[in-house]
Design an enzyme around this catalytic site. Structure first.
Site, mmCIF file in Angstrom:
data_model
loop_
_atom_site.group_PDB
_atom_site.id
_atom_site.type_symbol
_atom_site.label_atom_id
_atom_site.label_comp_id
_atom_site.label_asym_id
_atom_site.label_seq_id
_atom_site.Cartn_x
_atom_site.Cartn_y
_atom_site.Cartn_z
ATOM 1 N N LYS A 248 41.456 31.536 47.895
ATOM 2 C CA LYS A 248 41.227 32.907 47.391
ATOM 3 C C LYS A 248 40.704 33.629 48.519
ATOM 4 O O LYS A 248 40.204 33.055 49.426
ATOM 5 C CB LYS A 248 40.320 32.750 46.178
ATOM 6 C CG LYS A 248 41.144 32.171 44.871
ATOM 7 C CD LYS A 248 39.968 32.212 43.593
ATOM 8 C CE LYS A 248 40.424 31.433 42.479
ATOM 9 N NZ LYS A 248 39.958 31.748 41.276
ATOM 10 N N TYR B 107 47.905 35.635 36.254
ATOM 11 C CA TYR B 107 46.922 35.484 35.449
ATOM 12 C C TYR B 107 47.308 35.778 34.142
ATOM 13 O O TYR B 107 46.114 36.255 33.295
ATOM 14 C CB TYR B 107 45.419 35.986 35.979
ATOM 15 C CG TYR B 107 44.866 34.933 37.158
ATOM 16 C CD1 TYR B 107 44.689 33.678 36.947
ATOM 17 C CD2 TYR B 107 44.678 35.465 38.341
ATOM 18 C CE1 TYR B 107 44.003 32.957 37.881
ATOM 19 C CE2 TYR B 107 44.181 34.668 39.308
ATOM 20 C CZ TYR B 107 43.777 33.439 39.125
ATOM 21 O OH TYR B 107 43.150 32.800 40.192
ATOM 22 N N ASN C 221 35.285 31.968 43.456
ATOM 23 C CA ASN C 221 34.986 30.879 43.356
ATOM 24 C C ASN C 221 35.857 30.118 44.466
ATOM 25 O O ASN C 221 36.450 29.004 44.298
ATOM 26 C CB ASN C 221 35.045 30.396 42.099
ATOM 27 C CG ASN C 221 36.421 30.507 41.364
ATOM 28 O OD1 ASN C 221 37.282 31.028 41.916
ATOM 29 N ND2 ASN C 221 36.571 29.913 40.325
ATOM 30 N N HIS D 66 41.848 27.955 43.425
ATOM 31 C CA HIS D 66 42.414 27.837 42.183
ATOM 32 C C HIS D 66 43.308 26.598 42.475
ATOM 33 O O HIS D 66 44.006 26.386 43.373
ATOM 34 C CB HIS D 66 43.227 28.848 41.784
ATOM 35 C CG HIS D 66 44.280 28.792 40.552
ATOM 36 N ND1 HIS D 66 43.597 28.679 39.231
ATOM 37 C CD2 HIS D 66 45.341 28.363 40.530
ATOM 38 C CE1 HIS D 66 44.790 28.450 38.503
ATOM 39 N NE2 HIS D 66 45.751 28.003 39.131
ATOM 40 N N GLU E 238 53.328 28.180 38.390
ATOM 41 C CA GLU E 238 52.570 28.596 39.655
ATOM 42 C C GLU E 238 53.227 28.324 41.015
ATOM 43 O O GLU E 238 53.207 29.399 41.803
ATOM 44 C CB GLU E 238 51.156 27.986 39.704
ATOM 45 C CG GLU E 238 50.465 28.679 38.397
ATOM 46 C CD GLU E 238 49.009 28.050 38.189
ATOM 47 O OE1 GLU E 238 48.376 27.202 39.002
ATOM 48 O OE2 GLU E 238 48.272 28.231 37.200
HETATM 49 P P1 CMP Z 1 40.817 29.925 38.468
HETATM 50 O O1 CMP Z 1 40.861 28.656 38.500
HETATM 51 O O2 CMP Z 1 41.684 30.770 39.383
HETATM 52 O O3 CMP Z 1 41.284 30.163 36.891
HETATM 53 C C1 CMP Z 1 41.020 31.638 36.313
HETATM 54 C C2 CMP Z 1 39.872 32.536 36.808
HETATM 55 O O4 CMP Z 1 39.240 33.323 36.176
HETATM 56 C C3 CMP Z 1 38.795 31.458 37.296
HETATM 57 O O5 CMP Z 1 39.314 30.503 38.396
HETATM 58 C C4 CMP Z 1 37.712 32.399 37.847
HETATM 59 O O6 CMP Z 1 38.044 32.981 39.226
HETATM 60 C C5 CMP Z 1 37.939 33.361 36.682
HETATM 61 N N1 CMP Z 1 36.957 33.050 35.636
HETATM 62 C C6 CMP Z 1 36.783 32.197 34.655
HETATM 63 N N2 CMP Z 1 35.900 32.443 33.861
HETATM 64 C C7 CMP Z 1 35.191 33.439 34.287
HETATM 65 C C8 CMP Z 1 34.138 34.183 33.957
HETATM 66 N N3 CMP Z 1 33.372 33.575 32.784
HETATM 67 N N4 CMP Z 1 33.543 35.414 34.555
HETATM 68 C C9 CMP Z 1 34.366 35.541 35.506
HETATM 69 N N5 CMP Z 1 35.544 35.028 36.032
HETATM 70 C C10 CMP Z 1 35.952 34.089 35.461
#
Ligand code: CMP
Length: 147
Positions: A10, A50, A113, A116, A127
């Site tokens: 990311k 998403y 984070n 993904h 995906e």
């Molecule tokens: P990802 O694995 O890309 O899948 C969905 C994404 O939503 C996740 O990683 C986070 O980046 C985001 N996400 C999931 N839960 C939360 C949350 N509670 N608050 C903000 N972002 C979130």
């Protein structure tokens, strides 16, 4: 079972120049990168990727963030790689991620984070198809030097 998964590095990780450190962990775990790209998603593309989270309270923030800079999607191959990558990256929020996981070591918070990974074979197919054409994948995997 030999599987493919979609791993996406990311924008927060790309911006901090740690693409190589993350790929190193994936390869060290015994997985193989079949295809890789560097792209910046349009806002509409982020919403499409998403779409399953459209009703979540964090959807707007997530789409703003994921389209804010370049990311590095890749197709990763390996035995049980879908669950294996989920284990390797750790929990969504780095505060809850296990020691030694990618998110524990690199993620900034629950939105930024770093990575993904597909959470099921159905999502992996969707995906992978989102980022890579079937023809490109065919060309990359058709011979014994597929790497
Ligand atoms: P990802 O694995 O890309 O899948 C969905 C994404 O939503 C996740 O990683 C986070 O980046 C985001 N996400 C999931 N839960 C939360 C949350 N509670 N608050 C903000 N972002 C979130």
């Amino acid at each position: 079972m030999l599987e493919w998964s979609l791993l996406n590095i990311k924008p927060d990780a790309v911006a901090r120049n740690i693409i190589g450190q993350i790929i190193h962990r994936v390869e060290n775990a015994g997985y193989r990168i079949i295809a890789i790209d560097k792209v910046q998603l349009e806002r509409e593309e982020a919403e499409a990727f998403y779409d399953v989270h459209r009703d979540k309270p964090f959807f707007t923030k997530l789409c703003d963030y994921i389209s804010s800079g370049p990311c590095v999607p890749m197709v990763v191959e390996g035995e049980e790689v879908i669950q294996g990558l989920r284990d390797l990256i750790g929990a969504t929020d780095p505060a809850e991620a296990a020691p030694g996981t990618i998110r524990k070591d690199f993620a900034l918070n629950g939105t930024q984070n770093s990575v993904h990974a597909s959470d099921s074979s159905e999502r992996a197919a969707v995906e992978i198809n989102f980022f890579f054409s079937r023809h490109k994948l065919y060309l990359l995997t058709r011979n014994e030097y597929r790497g």
